[in-house]
Design a protein around this motif. Structure first.
Motif, PDB file in Angstrom:
ATOM      1  N   VAL A 253       0.855  -1.178   0.000  1.00 33.48           N
ATOM      2  CA  VAL A 253       0.000   0.000   0.000  1.00 33.48           C
ATOM      3  C   VAL A 253       0.893   1.230   0.000  1.00 33.48           C
ATOM      4  N   ILE A 254       0.423   2.310  -0.632  1.00 36.16           N
ATOM      5  CA  ILE A 254       1.132   3.591  -0.633  1.00 36.16           C
ATOM      6  C   ILE A 254       0.268   4.573   0.156  1.00 36.16           C
ATOM      7  N   ALA A 263      -2.715   4.612  -2.771  1.00 39.26           N
ATOM      8  CA  ALA A 263      -2.983   3.502  -3.681  1.00 39.26           C
ATOM      9  C   ALA A 263      -2.897   2.209  -2.884  1.00 39.26           C
ATOM     10  N   GLY A 264      -3.756   1.257  -3.244  1.00 36.08           N
ATOM     11  CA  GLY A 264      -3.792  -0.028  -2.545  1.00 36.08           C
ATOM     12  C   GLY A 264      -5.188  -0.602  -2.586  1.00 36.08           C
ATOM     13  N   HIS A 265      -5.369  -1.758  -1.921  1.00 33.08           N
ATOM     14  CA  HIS A 265      -6.671  -2.415  -2.027  1.00 33.08           C
ATOM     15  C   HIS A 265      -7.761  -1.644  -1.307  1.00 33.08           C
ATOM     16  N   SER A 327       5.526  13.661   1.675  1.00 32.81           N
ATOM     17  CA  SER A 327       6.179  12.405   1.320  1.00 32.81           C
ATOM     18  C   SER A 327       5.160  11.283   1.299  1.00 32.81           C
ATOM     19  N   TRP A 328       5.300  10.440   0.314  1.00 34.03           N
ATOM     20  CA  TRP A 328       4.537   9.210   0.262  1.00 34.03           C
ATOM     21  C   TRP A 328       5.402   8.081   0.798  1.00 34.03           C
ATOM     22  N   VAL A 329       4.764   7.118   1.407  1.00 34.07           N
ATOM     23  CA  VAL A 329       5.475   6.000   2.027  1.00 34.07           C
ATOM     24  C   VAL A 329       4.940   4.695   1.432  1.00 34.07           C
ATOM     25  N   LEU A 330       5.848   3.853   0.975  1.00 40.52           N
ATOM     26  CA  LEU A 330       5.490   2.537   0.477  1.00 40.52           C
ATOM     27  C   LEU A 330       5.614   1.539   1.627  1.00 40.52           C
ATOM     28  N   LEU A 331       4.529   0.836   1.921  1.00 44.21           N
ATOM     29  CA  LEU A 331       4.501  -0.156   2.992  1.00 44.21           C
ATOM     30  C   LEU A 331       4.227  -1.533   2.396  1.00 44.21           C
ATOM     31  N   LEU A 332       5.049  -2.519   2.744  1.00 49.97           N
ATOM     32  CA  LEU A 332       4.841  -3.902   2.331  1.00 49.97           C
ATOM     33  C   LEU A 332       4.896  -4.781   3.563  1.00 49.97           C
ATOM     34  N   ASN A 333       4.070  -5.805   3.592  1.00 51.40           N
ATOM     35  CA  ASN A 333       4.146  -6.770   4.680  1.00 51.40           C
ATOM     36  C   ASN A 333       3.824  -8.158   4.161  1.00 51.40           C
ATOM     37  N   ALA A 334       4.356  -9.144   4.832  1.00 50.22           N
ATOM     38  CA  ALA A 334       4.092 -10.548   4.518  1.00 50.22           C
ATOM     39  C   ALA A 334       4.241 -11.348   5.798  1.00 50.22           C
TER      40      ALA A 334
END
Length: 791
Positions: A253-254, A263-265, A327-334
Motif C-alpha cells: 500500500v502507498i 494507492a492499494g486495495h 512524502s509518500w510511504v510505500l509499505l509492504l508486509n508478509a
C-alpha cells in the motif's frame, strides 16, 4: 537476654550446611539444565529464523525497489512536461501560447493514459484547460460573454478538428485563488529541483478520477506570470499496486505520513458513486500491521521490521517516496510463515522435548521468586517510608525555622503551602475560632493550582451547625464527598463550590482539649502520608490560636462597654424606613416607569451587554477625592447622553462599573449589539478627551459580550430591575483584563455578531474561570458597511 538469642557452642553446624547444600544443589542443577536446553534451542531457532527473515527481507526490498521505480516512472511526466511547457509558453503572443498549450495537451493525453488533464492560468485571471471527453478532447477557455464569465468548452478530435461547443457559467471562479496557482507562484524563485509544487491527492468531481496536481510558475516575455499545471490520475496506480504479489499472502500500500491511502486495495472502489477517495485511511482494526509499520517509519525512517499481531509475526518494509510538499510511504508486509514455516516446526519439536524439564524448573523457581518478591516489596516499603520521612523532616525543619512561628500577630502563609504540597491537595485553609465560640475566621486559604492566598471568610455556628458538631468531636474527619454529608453540605456550598471541590478532610485544632480552630484540606491525593505534618501544624496553630483567644479576652475585660452604651445596644431602636436607590442612568422606555414596563423575569439567551470599569478611582486625600468625583460626574453626564443618543436599553451604575444593555429580548438582536458597540466607541472618545485635559490617574476599560443573563424583577412592588449571569460575568472579566487602559475588549461571541460592521484586531486567547479559553478581540472602530474586519 532472650532465649532465641542464646547460641549453644556445642551444636555442630556442618549438618545444617549440608542440608542447605542439598536444597540448593538440585535447584542449581535444574537451572543449569534449563539454561543449557534454552540456550541450544534459542541459538538454533534464532539462526534458522534470522536466515529465513533475511531472505524474506531481501525479497521485500527487491519488491520495494521495483515498486518505487514504477511509481517514479508513473509520476515522472509531471516534471518533464512542466519544464518543457515553461520553455514553450513564454512568448508574448497569448493566442499562440494557448494554441501551443492545447496541442501539447492533446499529444500527451493521447499517449499517456494516466495523465488526466492540464491547466494554464496567468496573473490576469485567464484560465485554459484541456482534458479528455470520451474518445475526444475538450478544450476549455474561461472568457467574458454578455458581461459575465463563462466556461467555453470546445470538443475536438485527436488532430484538433472542431466537433462541438457548449458553455457554462464561471461565476465566482478565479484560478489565482487556487492552491495549485498560489503555491506555484511562491516557489517560482526556488531552485529547479524545488520549483514544482505537488498538491495532496483529491477526487476530481467531473472525471471521478483520484488525481494529484503538479504546478509550475514562470514568466512570459510580456512580463505576466503564467502557471502550468498537470493532473495525474492515481486510479491506474491503485490497479498496479493491487496486482502485486508479495510472498504468498502479503500486501502493499502507498500512504502519506498522516495515514491517508494513496494507492492499494483500500481504493478498490475508486470511481464508484458515493466513494470518497480523499478520506480513505489505514484502518487500525483491519490493517494493524500497516498502521504499526507507519508508526515505526515516522520515528525510525526507512527500514524493515517485525510486527506481531493476531498471533502472527509479519515482516514489514517501509520506504519513503519523496514528493515535493508531502512524502509518500510505500509499505509492504508478509507473514513470517510465508518464508520461515519450517522454523516453526523445529521450534515446536524443541518445545515438546523441553516442556517437562521447564515445568519442574518453574515449580522449583516459584518458591524462590515468591520469597524474592516479598523481600523486594518490603524493601520498597522501607525505602518509601524513608523517603516520606525525609520529605516530612524537610518541611518540618522549614516550619520550625520560620521567624515568629508562635506569634499570632505575624502571618505564616507557609503553613498552608506546606500542607498543600505534602498532601497534594487542591486547596488548604486554616480557620481560627473566635473568642465567642460561635464563629470561625479564615486566617489563610491557599489554592495550590493558582498559587494564590486569600483570607477573611467567616463561618458561623448558626449557619453551619454540622461543621461545629464535627469539630467538637475532636477527631480527624475524612469525607470523600462533602455534598452527600448532611453535616458538611453547607460548607461545600459556601466554601468548596467556588473551585468545585468535593473531598474534604477536616482536622480540629485543640488546645488543652478545647477547640480553638480547624484545618480544611480539599481534594487531597496523599492524605495518609501528610498526617504527621498536619499533626505538627495543628499543634503549632493550637499555641497561636490559644494566645490569640487570650489576647481577645484581655482586650474585652480591659475595655468593657459603658452601661449607657450597653443599654442602647440592647434596647430596640426605631429605624428610618429603608430606601432602595436604583443606580440607573438610563431606564427602558419613558422617564416615568411602571413595574409592567420592565422585562419579565427569566433567562434571556442572547443579550448584548457592556461593562465600563474605572480604575484608580479611589483616593484617601479629600482634595484629590473631590477632583476625582467632579471628573467622574462629568464623565457620567457624557456617558448618559451617549447612551440616550444610541438608544441603549438601560445603563446601571454599580461601584466603579457601568453596566450597559443594548437590548433585552428573548431573540438575538444584532441592532442592539451594534448600538452598544457604537456607544462604546463614543464613550471611549469622550472619556479619553476629558481625561487628557485633567491631571489624574483615572483610567477606564471596556468589555463587550453577547451572552445569556438572568433577569429578575425584585422588591415588594417588583419594580427593581436586576440581572446577572454568564454574559455579565464575561463582559466584566473582559473589561477587567483589557491589556491597556482606554481599550475595548470584545468576546468571540460579540465579534461574530459585529465583525461585518466594525474593525477588530485579534488580542489572543482569553481565560475566563469556569468557562475555559476563548479568543478575544480589540474593537478598533467602525468600518464601512459590507467591509470585512481586519483581525
Amino acid at each position: 537476654m532472650l532465649t532465641d538469642e542464646i547460641v549453644d557452642p556445642a551444636i555442630d553446624t556442618t549438618g545444617r550446611r549440608w542440608q542447605l547444600f542439598q536444597f540448593i544443589g538440585p535447584i542449581l542443577g535444574v537451572i543449569l539444565v534449563i539454561v543449557t536446553i534454552a540456550m541450544v534451542t534459542l541459538y538454533t531457532y534464532r539462526t534458522m529464523r534470522e536466515g529465513a527473515i533475511t531472505l524474506s527481507r531481501n525479497l521485500l526490498r527487491s519488491q520495494q525497489r521495483y515498486i518505487t521505480e514504477e511509481v517514479s516512472h508513473y509520476l515522472s511526466p509531471a516534471t518533464g512536461i512542466s519544464f518543457m511547457a515553461s520553455n514553450m509558453l513564454t512568448g508574448d503572443d497569448q493566442k499562440q501560447n494557448v494554441a501551443t498549450f492545447m496541442t501539447l495537451g492533446r499529444s500527451v493525453l493521447r499517449d499517456m493514459p494516466h495523465v488526466d488533464s492540464f491547466y494554464l492560468a496567468d496573473d490576469q485571471g485567464h484560465f485554459w484547460m484541456t482534458s479528455r471527453r470520451d474518445d475526444d478532447y475538450e478544450e476549455t477557455t474561461m472568457q467574458m460573454e454578455d458581461g459575465a464569465p463563462y466556461y467555453r468548452h470546445k470538443v475536438t478530435d485527436k488532430d484538433g478538428r472542431f466537433i462541438s461547443t457548449d458553455r457554462f457559467s464561471a461565476e465566482g471562479y478565479d484560478p489565482r485563488l487556487r492552491l495549485w496557482y498560489k503555491k506555484a507562484v511562491e516557489r517560482e524563485s526556488r531552485t529547479p529541483d524545488r520549483r514544482l509544487f505537488w498538491t495532496a491527492p483529491y477526487l476530481h468531481l467531473s472525471t471521478r478520477q483520484f488525481i494529484v496536481t503538479a504546478s509550475l510558475a514562470f514568466q512570459a516575455l510580456d512580463g505576466h506570470k503564467i502557471v502550468f499545471a498537470i493532473n495525474i490520475s492515481l486510479n491506474q496506480l491503485t490497479k498496479f499496486v493491487n496486482s502485486l504479489k508479495v510472498g504468498k499472502s502479503g500486501q502493499a500500500v502507498i500512504v502519506d505520513l498522516d495515514g491517508h491511502v494513496i494507492a492499494g486495495h483500500n481504493m478498490a472502489d475508486i470511481g464508484k458513486p458515493g466513494f470518497d477517495a480523499a478520506n480513505v485511511r489505514l484502518d487500525p482494526k483491519t490493517q494493524p500491521v500497516f498502521v504499526r509499520a507507519l508508526d515505526v517509519f515516522r520515528v525510525m525512517g526507512d527500514g524493515s521490521g517485525l510486527v506481531h499481531t493476531r498471533g502472527l509475526n509479519y515482516v514489514t518494509i517501509a520506504a519513503a517516496m519523496p514528493l515535493a510538499k508531502r512524502s509518500w510511504v510505500l509499505l509492504l508486509n508478509a507473514p513470517e510463515n510465508d518464508f520461515a514455516n519450517f522454523t516453526q516446526v523445529v521450534k515446536h519439536q524443541t518445545l515438546y522435548f523441553s516442556i517437562i524439564i521447564v515445568g519442574l524448573a518453574l515449580v522449583l523457581a516459584a518458591g524462590l521468586i515468591y520469597q524474592g518478591r516479598r523481600v523486594e516489596n518490603l524493601q520498597k516499603k522501607l525505602g518509601s517510608f524513608a523517603t516520606e520521612r525525609k520529605e516530612d523532616n524537610i518541611i518540618l525543619l522549614k516550619i520550625i525555622n520560620t521567624t515568629g512561628l508562635l506569634d499570632p500577630s505575624k502571618e505564616q502563609p507557609y503553613l498552608c503551602e506546606a500542607l498543600a504540597d505534602r498532601s497534594v491537595a487542591r486547596r488548604v485553609s486554616i480557620w481560627r475560632l473566635l473568642s465567642d465560640g460561635n464563629r470561625l475566621l479564615c486566617e489563610d486559604m491557599f489554592d495550590r493550582e493558582r498559587n494564590a492566598h486569600r483570607l477573611g471568610m467567616e463561618l458561623t455556628k448558626t449557619g453551619h451547625p454540622g461543621l461545629f458538631e464535627c469539630l467538637e468531636d475532636g477527631h480527624l474527619i475524612d469525607v470523600p464527598n462533602a455534598e452527600d454529608d448532611p453535616r458538611l453540605q453547607s460548607v461545600q456550598r459556601v466554601v468548596m463550590r467556588m473551585i468545585d471541590t468535593h473531598h474534604l478532610v477536616l482536622l480540629p485544632i485543640l488546645e488543652e482539649h478545647h477547640l480553638v480552630g480547624a484545618i480544611m484540606v480539599e481534594d487531597p491525593n496523599q492524605i495518609t502520608e501528610s498526617e504527621r505534618v498536619m499533626t505538627l501544624v495543628a499543634s503549632i496553630l493550637a499555641v497561636r490560636f490559644g494566645q490569640a483567644q487570650e489576647e481577645d479576652k484581655h482586650t474585652q475585660e480591659a475595655s468593657p462597654l459603658p452601661p449607657s452604651v450597653a443599654q442602647q445596644a440592647s434596647a430596640p431602636q426605631s429605624r428610618p424606613p429603608m430606601r432602595i436607590i436604583e443606580g440607573f442612568l438610563l431606564r427602558s422606555g419613558e422617564e416615568e416607569h411602571h413595574p409592567n414596563d420592565l422585562p419579565e423575569s427569566g433567562l434571556y439567551p442572547s443579550v448584548p451587554i457592556m461593562v465600563l470599569e474605572f480604575s484608580e478611582a479611589y483616593s484617601a486625600n479629600h482634595d484629590a477625592a473631590r477632583v476625582m468625583l467632579d471628573l467622574v460626574s462629568e464623565l457620567t453626564d457624557k456617558i448618559q447622553a451617549i447612551a440616550r443618543e444610541h438608544k441603549l436599553f438601560s445603563v446601571q451604575v454599580a461601584g466603579n462599573r457601568f453596566i450597559f444593555l443594548g437590548s433585552c429580548s428573548q431573540t438575538a438582536d444584532s441592532e442592539g449589539a451594534a448600538n452598544i458597540a457604537d456607544a462604546a466607541i463614543g464613550i471611549r472618545e469622550a472619556c479619553l478627551m476629558t481625561i487628557s485635559q485633567t491631571n489624574t490617574r483615572l483610567m477606564f476599560r471596556i468589555g463587550i459580550d453577547v451572552g445569556a443573563v438572568l433577569v429578575a424583577r425584585l422588591g415588594q412592588k417588583r419594580d427593581v430591575f436586576n440581572l446577572w449571569g454568564e454574559g455579565l460575568t464575561m463582559a466584566g472579566a473582559l473589561a477587567h483584563n483589557v491589556p491597556d487602559g482606554g481599550q475595548i475588549q470584545v468576546s468571540d461571541r460579540a465579534y461574530q455578531v459585529l465583525q461585518g460592521v466594525f474593525l477588530f484586531r485579534l488580542r489572543g486567547e482569553f481565560f475566563l474561570p469556569g468557562s475555559g479559553i476563548a479568543n478575544s478581540y480589540i474593537l478598533a472602530g467602525k468600518g464601512d458597511i459590507g467591509a470585512t474586519d481586519k483581525t
